[in-house]
Design a protein around this motif. Structure first.
Motif, PDB file in Angstrom:
ATOM      1  N   LEU A  22      34.144  51.202 -18.613  1.00 13.34           N
ATOM      2  CA  LEU A  22      32.899  51.961 -18.506  1.00 13.34           C
ATOM      3  C   LEU A  22      31.842  51.075 -17.843  1.00 13.34           C
ATOM      4  CD1 LEU A  22      34.479  52.826 -21.247  1.00 13.34           C
ATOM      5  CD2 LEU A  22      32.376  54.041 -21.775  1.00 13.34           C
TER       6      LEU A  22
ATOM      7  N   GLU B   3      38.740  57.000 -29.656  1.00  7.48           N
ATOM      8  CA  GLU B   3      38.480  55.940 -28.684  1.00  7.48           C
ATOM      9  C   GLU B   3      37.699  54.829 -29.357  1.00  7.48           C
ATOM     10  OE1 GLU B   3      37.452  57.001 -24.582  1.00  7.48           O
ATOM     11  OE2 GLU B   3      35.587  55.872 -24.852  1.00  7.48           O
TER      12      GLU B   3
ATOM     13  N   ARG C  14      33.196  55.636 -14.786  1.00  8.27           N
ATOM     14  CA  ARG C  14      34.303  55.319 -15.680  1.00  8.27           C
ATOM     15  C   ARG C  14      35.618  55.312 -14.905  1.00  8.27           C
ATOM     16  NH1 ARG C  14      35.189  56.634 -21.845  1.00  8.27           N
ATOM     17  NH2 ARG C  14      37.381  56.098 -22.018  1.00  8.27           N
TER      18      ARG C  14
ATOM     19  N   ALA D 254      37.451  50.097 -23.121  1.00 10.77           N
ATOM     20  CA  ALA D 254      37.799  51.158 -24.064  1.00 10.77           C
ATOM     21  C   ALA D 254      39.317  51.273 -24.157  1.00 10.77           C
ATOM     22  CB  ALA D 254      37.191  52.484 -23.638  1.00 10.77           C
TER      23      ALA D 254
ATOM     24  N   GLN E 157      35.292  51.526 -28.149  1.00 14.81           N
ATOM     25  CA  GLN E 157      34.603  50.898 -27.026  1.00 14.81           C
ATOM     26  C   GLN E 157      34.094  49.534 -27.457  1.00 14.81           C
ATOM     27  OE1 GLN E 157      31.525  53.669 -25.913  1.00 14.81           O
ATOM     28  NE2 GLN E 157      32.966  55.306 -25.401  1.00 14.81           N
TER      29      GLN E 157
ATOM     30  N   ASP F  68      39.781  55.114 -15.825  1.00 12.04           N
ATOM     31  CA  ASP F  68      40.753  55.220 -16.913  1.00 12.04           C
ATOM     32  C   ASP F  68      42.170  55.099 -16.353  1.00 12.04           C
ATOM     33  OD1 ASP F  68      39.111  55.689 -19.225  1.00 12.04           O
ATOM     34  OD2 ASP F  68      38.687  57.669 -18.410  1.00 12.04           O
TER      35      ASP F  68
ATOM     36  N   ARG G 281      31.763  47.760 -20.136  1.00  9.58           N
ATOM     37  CA  ARG G 281      32.389  47.804 -21.452  1.00  9.58           C
ATOM     38  C   ARG G 281      33.811  48.313 -21.289  1.00  9.58           C
ATOM     39  NH1 ARG G 281      29.304  47.559 -26.004  1.00  9.58           N
ATOM     40  NH2 ARG G 281      30.624  48.967 -27.184  1.00  9.58           N
TER      41      ARG G 281
END
Length: 793
Positions: free
Chosen positions: A758, A705, A767, A722, A707, A769, A720
């Motif tokens: 994030l 990953e 988080r 990712a 970030q 995704d 942030r």
């Protein structure tokens, strides 16, 4: 001669200064004393003591009838009366054989009242002032307390708060003290400006300092409050940041705050000089102690030729060398690093010189400022005690440990000369901070065992009764779950650096056709081996019960038609009595992560062995391991890389195999893009894809990953981005239940790629995704979107 004697025998009044000491103020008073030759006191006449009994004044005086007194005795008596803090003026005269004591009393505080305060409660303000009910009133102290109230508002970001004081006479020499408060508005921080920085952007440096510019969520984060101490701490944080990244010449030229009174906001300006960036050149060890072979110490060095210069690695090397040499019998050895800059190739040669240091011993350790925290909680963080050899390295280690406790706003350790030339007094000054927390939160999660809306409330105290103990009570749940837990941890069990604690829990889960209830407790111990390696040992006893949901009562067979026979058997086994698990587990942890909340460098790894079979029904051996590695890929872009690996294996000890509930199930921590328990072996006899997966005996997973900060998004929001790629396999089955047709239990790898968001929110790390499976099996359950709490470790 006679005239002179008459002058002495009738000495005029002597003016004395006595200090009336009240916290934060000193009031000087004059007491006139007529002094004669030493005489015997036949009577003590107390005058002016309307609020204090005359007998009490006589006792405070320290002079009794029949006593032969001198002028020195009268001086001491006056000082004793002033020391009681009850009197604004004291006069003592000897008239013949009668000692006349004239006192003027301070007014006594009846009540301390606060008006106009909403942001700070009365109890908080009462702790900030020194005037208390039944204490002596002082105008100087009142002024000091008014400033303390204003400072208390400044600490919560309200620098324009005003405080007026009022004294209300309630009779009988008593007064009410009233603080009239106008809280004003929040004093914001318009901007935090950096000047002179070229290697790192303003955005990157703003993540280093704790003072943040005001933003939309500042009222939740509370990180936009200016204070002089905080700005000084930010200067030190910048120094550490640059010094650990090769900038050995870095300086903070200035750091100032300008207040715009009209707008009620600060502008912070920090000017730095970065200097050149250096790498480590030649690294060597020299010893003036004949018995110490310098070459034998090269293996303990934390600094290496070619690496970027790092002050932290130099400090770590000093600690390692000091401990190693002390272990060889040289407790007073002193390790001194000497750096030699090469300005042409930008390297720094470092020579660690080991000398037999000055022999000095710790005479005593004085601790100040710990109004709540017990002395022993602070003392036990020191590896040295009274009488031991003085060692600056161990003292700095203790300072870091005290700061890591998070009990104190500030920790300072200084030295003072002892009673002998070779004696040193350690002075530990601490400023305590609140360690209790009450939180209520709500959220929504997907892709887990308890997906859906959730809510939780908890009460946490990290320094229970000032003993350094941790205690937490939490309750939470959602549409399909309820959780209750009580935890207690004693970090120094029986006075040793071994943590001991227990957890009591009760969890309920509601599934499509059945529900579970788990009740139990855990007793655990933790032992640090080194600063980065620790072990944990735990014993867990739990009872599990499974029942069909209420709507199945009229049609059990209909509900069972949707379930695997493995689930049906597990439910049936718990009908007569709860399924009991009695297990012991051992874990070893390796942790060098730089910042748990926002990691950028370091390794974190765990390996756990759990054996269930110490009585009860469960009988298996389970092994799990997980490792994470963080690395900053680009400082300027604040690009952080993460690689994680994991695996687990469970072995049934008996011949009956495993329950379906004991096997591993896939989750977002193993692979994203798939539903919870959505991959691995399944029961081909069950047509419902949400109910047919069985879990597996073995899993392996890997993830990479990157970030990065989000462009155009204010850094203060804590967001942030990712990008990631996951791979995992879950295979094997040891379910030995008639009617179960196990399929898909071979080792098949799945993979997914995706993006994430994030958020370091005030409610905890969250988080989101979105992952797309790029390698899957036809019987897998896909869930591309997931949202929940981000659990890194």
């Amino acid at each position: 001669m006679k005239a002179r004697n008459r002058y002495l025998s009738a000495a005029s009044a002597v003016a004395m200064s006595a200090a009336l000491v009240v916290p934060g103020a000193v009031v000087m008073e004059l007491a006139a004393i007529s002094v004669a030759h030493a005489a015997v006191v036949r009577n003590i006449d107390v005058r002016g003591s309307s609020g204090v009994d005359a007998a009490t004044v006589r006792n405070q005086l320290g002079i009794s009838t029949g006593q032969n007194i001198s002028s020195d005795d009268i001086d001491e008596a006056v000082k004793r009366l002033f020391a009681t803090v009850l009197y604004s003026d004291v006069k003592v005269n000897l008239s013949g054989s009668t000692l006349v004591v004239q006192v003027s009393q301070h007014q006594i505080v009846n009540q301390v009242l606060f008006q106009g305060n909403k942001k700070l409660k009365d109890a908080q303000l009462a702790n900030a002032v020194e005037l208390k009910p039944r204490s002596a009133f002082s105008s100087a102290q009142l002024d000091s307390d008014a400033q303390s109230v204003k400072d208390a508002y400044g600490a919560i970001g309200r620098d324009d708060a005003t405080v007026r004081t009022q004294i209300v006479d309630v009779g009988n020499n008593r007064v009410n003290v009233v603080f009239e408060i106008n809280e004003g508005g929040r004093t914001k921080i318009a901007a935090v400006n950096f000047n002179g920085n070229n290697a790192y952007s303003d955005r990157r440096l703003s993540q280093v300092v704790s003072t943040k510019a005001s933003g939309y969520l500042s009222f939740l984060f509370r990180d936009d409050i200016y204070s002089e101490d905080r700005l000084r701490a930010d200067e030190e944080a910048l120094r550490r940041f640059y010094f650990n990244r090769g900038y050995a010449d870095f300086q903070v030229i200035s750091a100032s705050a300008e207040l715009n009174e009209a707008a009620n906001e600060y502008t912070i300006n920090i000017t730095v000089e970065e200097g050149e960036r250096y790498r480590f050149g030649n690294i060597s060890v020299e010893s003036s102690i004949a018995e110490i072979d310098s070459n034998s110490l090269n293996t303990v060095l934390e600094t290496h030729t070619g690496d970027w210069y790092s002050a932290k690695e130099v400090e770590d090397t000093i600690i390692r060398l000091t401990e190693t040499v002390a272990g060889r019998g040289y407790a007073f050895a002193q390790v001194t690093p000497r750096g030699d800059r090469n300005f042409e190739n930008h390297t720094i040669d470092v020579v660690y010189t080991i000398d037999q240091g000055t022999r000095a011993y710790v005479e005593r350790i004085e601790i100040r400022g710990n109004d709540r925290t017990r002395d022993y909680v602070i003392r036990r963080e020191f590896d040295i005690s009274e009488g031991d050899a003085f060692n600056q390295v161990l003292i700095q280690r203790a300072k870091r440990r005290l700061e890591k406790l998070d009990f104190f706003q500030k920790v300072d350790i200084s030295t003072a000369p002892g009673s002998q030339p070779d004696q040193v007094v350690l002075v530990v000054d601490v400023v305590e901070k609140s360690t209790g927390e009450f939180s209520i939160g709500a959220g929504y999660s997907t892709g887990g065992e308890t997906s859906g809306p959730t809510a939780e409330g908890s009460i946490t105290e990290r320094n229970f009764l000032g003993r350094g103990q941790f205690i937490r009570l939490s309750a939470g749940g959602g549409e399909n779950s309820q959780d209750f837990m009580f935890s207690f941890t004693e970090p120094y069990f029986l006075g040793n650096r071994i943590s001991a604690g227990f957890d009591i829990f009760r969890n309920t889960r509601t599934y499509n056709y059945y529900e579970s209830e788990q009740t139990g407790g855990t007793v655990r111990f933790g032992l640090p081996i080194t600063e980065s390696i620790s072990t944990q040992l735990a014993y867990t006893y739990s009872q599990e019960k499974y029942n069909y949901r209420d709507f199945c009562d009229d049609n059990i067979a209909g509900c069972q038609a949707h379930l695997s026979q493995a689930v049906i058997e597990a439910i049936d086994l718990s009908q007569d009595s709860a399924w009991v698990k009695s297990a012991i587990s051992g874990t070893i942890v390796y942790d060098t992560i730089d910042d748990k909340k926002n990691p950028r460098e370091g390794l974190y790894g765990t390996f756990t062995t759990e054996y269930a079979g110490l009585g009860g029904d469960a009988d298996y051996l389970k092994l799990t391991a997980r490792a994470l590695a963080y690395k900053t890929l680009n400082e300027e872009m604040d690009l952080v890389g993460l690689v994680s690996l994991g695996g687990g294996h469970i072995i049934a000890n008996g011949d009956d195999g495993l329950r379906i509930f004991d096997q591993f199930k896939s989750s977002n921590r193993i692979i994203r893009g798939f539903d919870y328990n959505g991959i691995g072996p399944y029961d081909a006899n069950v047509g419902d894809p949400e109910e047919n997966h069985l879990g597996g005996t073995t899993y392996l997973n890997a993830s990479v990953e990157a970030q990065f900060p989000l462009p155009l998004v204010p850094e203060g929001l804590g967001l942030r981005g990712a990008v990631f790629a996951d791979a995992a396999t879950l295979y094997g089955s040891d379910i030995q239940v008639a009617g179960v047709n196990v399929q898909g239990d071979d080792m098949q790898w799945r993979a997914s790629v995706g993006v994430g968001l994030l958020w370091a929110s005030p409610f905890g790390p969250l988080r989101v995704d979105y992952a797309i499976p790029v390698a899957k099996e036809k019987y897998d359950e896909v869930q591309e979107f997931s949202f929940g709490v981000s659990t890194k470790f």
